[in-house]
Structure formats: C-alpha cells, structure tokens
Write an enzyme that holds these catalytic residues in place. Structure first.
Site, PDB file in Angstrom:
ATOM      1  CE1 TYR A 140      -3.570  -2.559   0.735  1.00 21.17           C
ATOM      2  CE2 TYR A 140      -4.742  -0.670   1.033  1.00 21.17           C
ATOM      3  CZ  TYR A 140      -4.724  -1.803   1.010  1.00 21.17           C
ATOM      4  OH  TYR A 140      -5.783  -2.617   0.846  1.00 21.17           O
ATOM      5  CE  LYS A 193       1.483 -17.950  -2.648  1.00 25.38           C
ATOM      6  NZ  LYS A 193       0.729 -19.158  -2.814  1.00 25.38           N
ATOM      7  CG  ASP A 225      -2.226 -20.640  -1.281  1.00 26.92           C
ATOM      8  OD1 ASP A 225      -1.768 -20.436  -0.117  1.00 26.92           O
ATOM      9  OD2 ASP A 225      -1.967 -21.125  -2.297  1.00 26.92           O
ATOM     10  CG  ASP A 249      -8.515  -4.878   1.526  1.00 27.05           C
ATOM     11  OD1 ASP A 249      -9.142  -4.111   2.363  1.00 27.05           O
ATOM     12  OD2 ASP A 249      -7.859  -4.741   0.363  1.00 27.05           O
ATOM     13  CG  ASP A 253     -13.840  -6.821   1.952  1.00 26.22           C
ATOM     14  OD1 ASP A 253     -13.521  -6.313   3.120  1.00 26.22           O
ATOM     15  OD2 ASP A 253     -14.311  -6.360   1.002  1.00 26.22           O
TER      16      ASP A 253
END
Ligand code: IPM
Ligand code: MG
Length: 364
Positions: A140, A193, A225, A249, A253
């Site tokens: 970001y 990851k 994942d 982020d 959701d």
C-alpha cells in the site's frame, strides 16, 4: 471531556456515522462520559469542497483528538480523479499521519445472525476471531510506485508497485497480535506467502523469534491461499489471525461473509496516540441516501472506541450487548433481511433501537 473527530466521508458514511455518534452519546449518558464531537469533511466530500481529499486542518483536528470516527470514503463520482487526489488517499494520510499501524477487525458470528451467514450454520456457529492487519506498510505504501515505458514497443508500459517490510514494522504488529492472543484463547495464526515472497519469509522468521517470548501462545503459520480456504471451511480454528496489509484487506472482507454482512464489521486502528475507528465496509454508493444502510458496523466501531481509546470495557460491552439484543428481537436492516422473524428497519431506526437499549441497559 472526550474529544472525538468525526469524519463521516462519502456515500453511506454520514448515515451510519450519525448512528454511531448517537449510540456513543447514549453510552456517555449512561456511564457519565462527556463527549465533544467535531465534524470535518473527508474523501470525495473534501475533494468537492476544498480540492483535496483531506486538508491539513482536518488532519490536525484528528491528531489533536482522543479518537477519530470515520465513515467511508470514495465512490464512482471520483473514480477519474488522478491517483494522488483520490478519496482513498485521505485514508492513507490518516492512517500514516496517526501512526495507526495495527488494524483490529473482530469477526463474531452472533447467534441471531447465524441464518444470515454465507456459510452453513454448523460451520459458522461460534466463530469469534480477530484479524490483526498491518496497516501502514507493505504494498500500500511501498516505493517505487509508478508507470514507465518498457521501451520495447510504442505504448508499452510497465506499472510498478513495491511490497516492502522492515523488521521493525513486522515486529511491532506481531507484538500487538501476540499480546492480543495472550488475552484471548492463546492461539495465533500468522498468514503469509512464504513459499513465494521474500517479505513473507522475513515475516515468518520474526514470528518464530517472537514466539519464543510468548511460549504460552500457540503459533501456526498458514499460507494466504490456504487461509482463504480455511476461513470458510473451518473458521472456528481461528482466534487471532495476523497478516500484512493487502492480505488482511482481502481476508477481512472474506471473513465478513461469515458474520452475515460486511455491514456488521467494525474496526479499530491503533498504535499511535489517537485511535481510528471505522466500519470495514465501503461507501456503498448504490444505496447511499436511501436510509437503509446497516449502521451496526459503525456502532460496533464506537464500542471499540470505548474499549481501546477510553479503556471503558463496561461501556463497550453495553453497546455490544445492545446490538445483540436488538438483533435477537428480530430487528434487521435490508442487508441482513430474510427469514420469517425479520422486522425490517432503516438506518435511523436501527440506531435508535440500539441507543435506547444502551441508555436503559435493557429492552424498551
Ligand atoms: C479497507 C478498505 C480500504 C483499504 C480501501 C477503501 C482503500 O478496503 O479499509 O479495508 O484497502 O484499506
Ligand atoms: Mg478492504
């Protein structure tokens, strides 16, 4: 006097934030907390009024306050604005400006909302987890960030974003997550990851190091994942989940779908002197101005303000209990509607129901 800066923003932001303020006032009355709310424009609203998504004065107002209550920013009206002036830039300026590197997103599946969950009730029942998202680093904010010609053919460009983390940035967010896990069910899942990314390999090393300082916390690593899969397959295995900015982020959701609606999720951004509180949802331009948005995410963010900025656990619990009680009575906004017991209400009525409950300490 507790000074709270209110930056309601765009779309449904002002509608839901008004209800959060109303409920905080009710909690203030019941528990003897005197609030002073100072409003300012942010996001697209500030862009329209002043030509920038956040003014230095507004940033200063937020810095001087005890806490900041934020609604939502952005919308299709400002989608063509150049990147540096987009409404979202206001969020990043606030997060960075307040130094709030730790974003807490609690996800609880409340019993009355079991039916509204996107996963089967037997999978969703009892979910009570917190996503600890790193908020001021990673891709970001990483530099360089630009476009440049590739030089291979006319019109061929490359776009560059940079994912970067320092040991200091990783350690401070991990400390928040370990401390939280220690006070909860003592289980921490770190999501990365590490099979691909160097920043994730550094992250994992730091987790290993810090785990030695917190032997009472059981730590697991999970690839992002797989974490996305596990969140909907077996979400009860999560107590505290800590991860970097972009993964957090996305996963938050996803986790919202467990709770029944993105409209239910609150967040607290901590780490500086001032706490920033906002619902996880966006500005929802499609339903803005219709009085039907779910204010509970904003209201529950107010509860987090009471807990984390004022240390008033009793008041925070009172707001959370009021939300549960109102839902248990069958009251629902449109995003949660469905089921035979539903009593459909709008944003304002939902806020009024919760505020009334908070004030009396019981149902009307
Ligand atoms: C969030 C939002 C923001 C983010 C957007 C609006 C920039 O999705 O708070 O989760 O990505 O951080
Ligand atoms: Mg998001």
């Amino acid at each position: 006097m507790v000074e709270v800066a209110v930056v309601a923003g765009d779309g449904i932001g002002p509608e839901v934030t008004a209800q959060a303020v109303r409920v905080l006032r009710a909690a203030g009355e019941r528990f003897g907390i005197e609030f002073s709310f100072q409003e300012a424009l942010i996001g697209g609203a500030a862009l329209d009024a002043y030509g920038v998504p956040i003014t230095p004065e507004t940033l200063e107002l937020c810095r001087r306050s005890r806490a900041v209550l934020l609604g939502a920013v952005g919308g299709p009206r400002w989608d063509r604005v150049e990147p540096e002036r987009r409404p979202e830039q206001a969020l990043f300026a606030l997060r960075r400006g307040l130094g709030v590197f730790a974003n807490l997103r609690p996800v609880r599946v409340l019993p009355p909302l079991l039916e509204a969950s996107a996963v089967r009730p037997e999978v969703a029942a009892g979910v009570d987890l917190v996503i600890v998202r790193e908020l001021t680093g990673g891709i970001y904010f990483g530099e360089p960030r630009r476009r440049e010609p590739t030089g291979t053919a006319p019109g061929s460009v490359r776009a560059i974003d940079t994912l970067v983390y320092t040991t200091e940035e990783v350690d401070r967010i991990l400390r928040v997550a370990f401390e939280l896990a220690r006070k909860r069910r003592r289980s921490l899942i770190s999501v990365d990851k590490a099979n691909v990314l160097e920043s994730s390999r550094l992250w994992r090393e730091r987790v290993e190091m810090m785990a030695r300082v917190y032997p009472e916390v059981e730590v697991r690593h999970m690839l992002v994942d797989n974490a996305a899969l596990q969140l909907v397959r077996a979400p009860r295995q999560f107590d505290v989940l800590v991860t970097e900015n972009l993964f957090g982020d996305i996963l938050s959701d996803e986790a919202a779908a467990l709770a029944g609606s993105l409209g239910m999720l609150p967040s607290a951004s901590l780490g500086g002197r001032v706490g920033l509180y906002e619902p996880c949802h966006g500005s929802a331009p499609d339903i803005a101005g219709q009085g039907k948005a779910n204010p509970l995410g904003a209201i529950l963010s107010g509860a987090l303000l009471l807990r984390h900025s004022l240390g008033h656990e009793e008041a925070a619990r009172a707001v959370e209990e009021a939300v549960e009680a109102v839902l248990a009575e069958g009251w629902r906004t449109a995003d949660l509607a469905g089921g035979s017991q539903t009593r459909l209400v709008g944003t304002d009525e939902m806020g009024a129901l919760v505020a009334e409950y908070v004030q009396r300490g019981k149902a009307a």
